[in-house]
Design a protein around this motif. Structure first.
Motif, PDB file in Angstrom:
ATOM      1  N   PRO A 234       0.828  -1.222   0.000  1.00 19.35           N
ATOM      2  CA  PRO A 234       0.000   0.000   0.000  1.00 19.35           C
ATOM      3  C   PRO A 234       0.854   1.260   0.000  1.00 19.35           C
ATOM      4  N   THR A 235       0.363   2.289  -0.649  1.00 15.65           N
ATOM      5  CA  THR A 235       0.993   3.611  -0.600  1.00 15.65           C
ATOM      6  C   THR A 235      -0.106   4.652  -0.506  1.00 15.65           C
ATOM      7  N   ILE A 236       0.239   5.788   0.014  1.00 19.44           N
ATOM      8  CA  ILE A 236      -0.735   6.868   0.139  1.00 19.44           C
ATOM      9  C   ILE A 236      -1.219   7.320  -1.234  1.00 19.44           C
ATOM     10  N   GLU A 237      -0.292   7.457  -2.181  1.00 16.01           N
ATOM     11  CA  GLU A 237      -0.677   7.899  -3.524  1.00 16.01           C
ATOM     12  C   GLU A 237      -1.599   6.893  -4.197  1.00 16.01           C
ATOM     13  N   LEU A 238      -1.354   5.618  -3.972  1.00 18.40           N
ATOM     14  CA  LEU A 238      -2.227   4.588  -4.550  1.00 18.40           C
ATOM     15  C   LEU A 238      -3.632   4.716  -4.001  1.00 18.40           C
ATOM     16  N   TYR A 239      -3.766   4.864  -2.692  1.00 21.47           N
ATOM     17  CA  TYR A 239      -5.092   5.008  -2.083  1.00 21.47           C
ATOM     18  C   TYR A 239      -5.816   6.244  -2.628  1.00 21.47           C
ATOM     19  N   LYS A 240      -5.067   7.320  -2.839  1.00 20.25           N
ATOM     20  CA  LYS A 240      -5.686   8.557  -3.337  1.00 20.25           C
ATOM     21  C   LYS A 240      -6.264   8.380  -4.735  1.00 20.25           C
TER      22      LYS A 240
END
Length: 514
Positions: A234-240
């Motif tokens: 998981p990454t923050i940019e992916l979730y966004k």
């Protein structure tokens, strides 16, 4: 002047490219050498018809062209026109341009003979070459995904017989421009580039582009990448970048690889929802869940009588959260406490599940149910417990179901390149599942990734059913001849009436998030 009519398509054949360029260059002399270049055979043509102007070249001996000269221009594989010269001199410098193209406030000095490779311009110029009156076209761009860079790339590709270099982040915009201008070779280049460069930085943008423009195989590969990596990498940019529709499809999928337990998927959705409302939050993944919990608490601090998903802000997330398998969350006290604290899930969703679990308990106690007797694939995919674990190094690892008296005492063991299920009943066990014979339906998936987080190994048992008697153990997956790499991920889908939760013992891999 002598005019020649030629055909062009969205993807010209080699002979057609040669024909267009020779006509443009040598004009009326083409009639004298066409038989030397191609004989009398007829070619199959497709696409759009357009007619183009050529120079009025007088038929003097100095201007005559023989078969040898033609053979120097035409090859069986490609036109012997310097691609470098065409791109740098004709395209970038606009030398001898006979038409101007205006779009998005920019102007390009181009050439009709190259533009005819674009289905868009072949249609707009159809029937006008003969009179040679059009020397300017204004292109209105309504697609916000198309920018000056992507148009420049597609125009430039018309002047090169080789694929121009393209960076992954540029592909969706270039694809949009190529679709508009109907340049098949660029569409194919984008298609192949996307398949080769799916990553955490491109998966979502590629998925959206592939869905918009009908690239089914790219869409499928991106979705599979997200199923494999949503909770593993998981990454923050992916979730966004994951929108509500896409997250709904991911959580609904029976092939989503869930790390730890269902409550951890619930935590992932809280993080994703927080980033939806706070896209510019500058923190890290380690800070994300605590921050999401504090944000949620502040949202509900002055709200009485409803849960977050019943609020005006939360309504749009209801379809996603409904796909959580809540029956595998409420059977654990810690997980149930988290649900009560967060006040995200409506009580009317939980009440029927509590009731059903209580009835299942009574049935098991009084009727001595032994669990599923047949494999119901649809039920397994929609209702089974989803769980997974990360193993960092080789060795012996084991998991068992919770110590709850409601659960069947099954232990999962990974050792010596095998996965073993073992019934782990103690002599004093007084659980609801007293019967010595027990059926379990399951599916195990084993995966690992390379250093670039690309899936390089995957193996599954498929759906299987096994019967346990007394305290026996059974090997459910053997990997004797397989060279394993670490970290290794093991994912399990279980269904056995009470299949609820797993916890690790011995060497721990990861701690459940709350």
């Amino acid at each position: 002047s002598t005019l020649r009519v030629f055909r062009c398509a969205d993807k010209l054949s080699t002979d057609q490219q040669a024909t267009c360029m020779i006509q443009s260059t040598f004009g009326s002399c083409y009639s004298k050498i066409s038989s030397a270049a191609s004989g009398s055979r007829k070619r199959k043509q497709r696409g759009w018809d357009c007619s183009g102007p050529t120079s009025n070249i007088q038929g003097s001996q100095n201007q005559e062209i023989n078969g040898q000269q033609v053979s120097g221009l035409v090859s069986s594989k490609k036109v012997k026109l310097s691609s470098k010269y065409a791109y740098q001199t004709l395209f970038l410098k606009g030398k001898d341009s006979d038409i101007k193209i205006r779009a998005l406030g920019e102007m390009w000095d181009l050439h009709k003979v190259f533009l005819c490779q674009s289905g868009y311009f072949a249609n707009r110029l159809k029937g006008t070459w003969r009179k040679s009156r059009i020397n300017f076209i204004n292109v209105e761009i309504r697609n916000r995904n198309i920018d000056v860079m992507s148009l420049h790339f597609v125009f430039g590709s018309l002047y090169s017989d080789e694929d121009l270099p393209i960076k992954p982040f540029q592909v969706p915009r270039v694809l949009a421009a190529a679709i508009l201008l109907q340049v098949e070779k660029v569409i194919q280049q984008c298609n192949e580039t996307m398949k080769k460069t799916i990553s955490k930085n491109t998966a979502c943008s590629y998925y959206m582009a592939a869905e918009t423009y009908g690239l089914k195989s790219v869409k499928t590969q991106c979705f599979e990448w997200l199923l494999n990596n949503l909770m593993i990498h998981p990454t923050i940019e992916l979730y966004k970048e994951i929108d509500i529709k896409l997250m709904y499809l991911l959580v609904s999928s029976p092939h989503l690889l869930v790390m730890q337990k269902e409550i951890d998927l619930y935590s992932t959705l809280k993080e994703w929802m927080f980033l939806y409302f706070n896209p510019y939050w500058p923190g890290t993944m380690n800070q994300l869940l605590p921050k999401a919990n504090r944000w949620l608490s502040s949202c509900m601090e002055h709200v009485e009588g409803i849960t977050f998903l019943e609020s005006e802000e939360g309504l749009i997330f209801q379809p996603v959260f409904k796909k959580l398998r809540l029956q595998h969350i409420i059977c654990d006290l810690t997980s149930t406490t988290i649900l009560e604290r967060d006040r995200v899930i409506p009580l009317e969703w939980l009440s029927p599940i509590y009731k059903q679990q209580w009835l299942s308990l009574i049935q098991a106690q009084q009727q001595r149910e032994i669990g599923p007797r047949v494999i119901n694939k649809e039920e397994l995919e929609e209702c089974s417990m989803r769980c997974g674990i990360k193993i960092n190094t080789d060795g012996k690892f084991s998991w068992r179901w919770s110590d709850s008296k409601l659960s069947f005492p099954l232990r999962v063991i990974f050792a010596n390149h095998s996965i073993v299920f073992k019934q782990n009943r103690q002599p004093s066990d007084a659980s609801a599942c007293l019967k010595q014979i027990r059926n379990v339906v399951f599916r195990i998936t084993l995966v690992y990734f390379d250093s670039n987080e690309k899936l390089i190994f995957s193996r599954t048992t498929g759906h299987k059913i096994i019967t346990f008697k007394n305290n026996e153990e059974q090997i459910v997956m053997k990997l004797d001849n397989t060279v394993l790499s670490f970290p290794l991920y093991i994912f399990c889908n279980f269904h056995s009436q009470f299949a609820n939760l797993i916890k690790t013992e011995g060497k721990k891999s990861q701690v459940s998030r709350q």
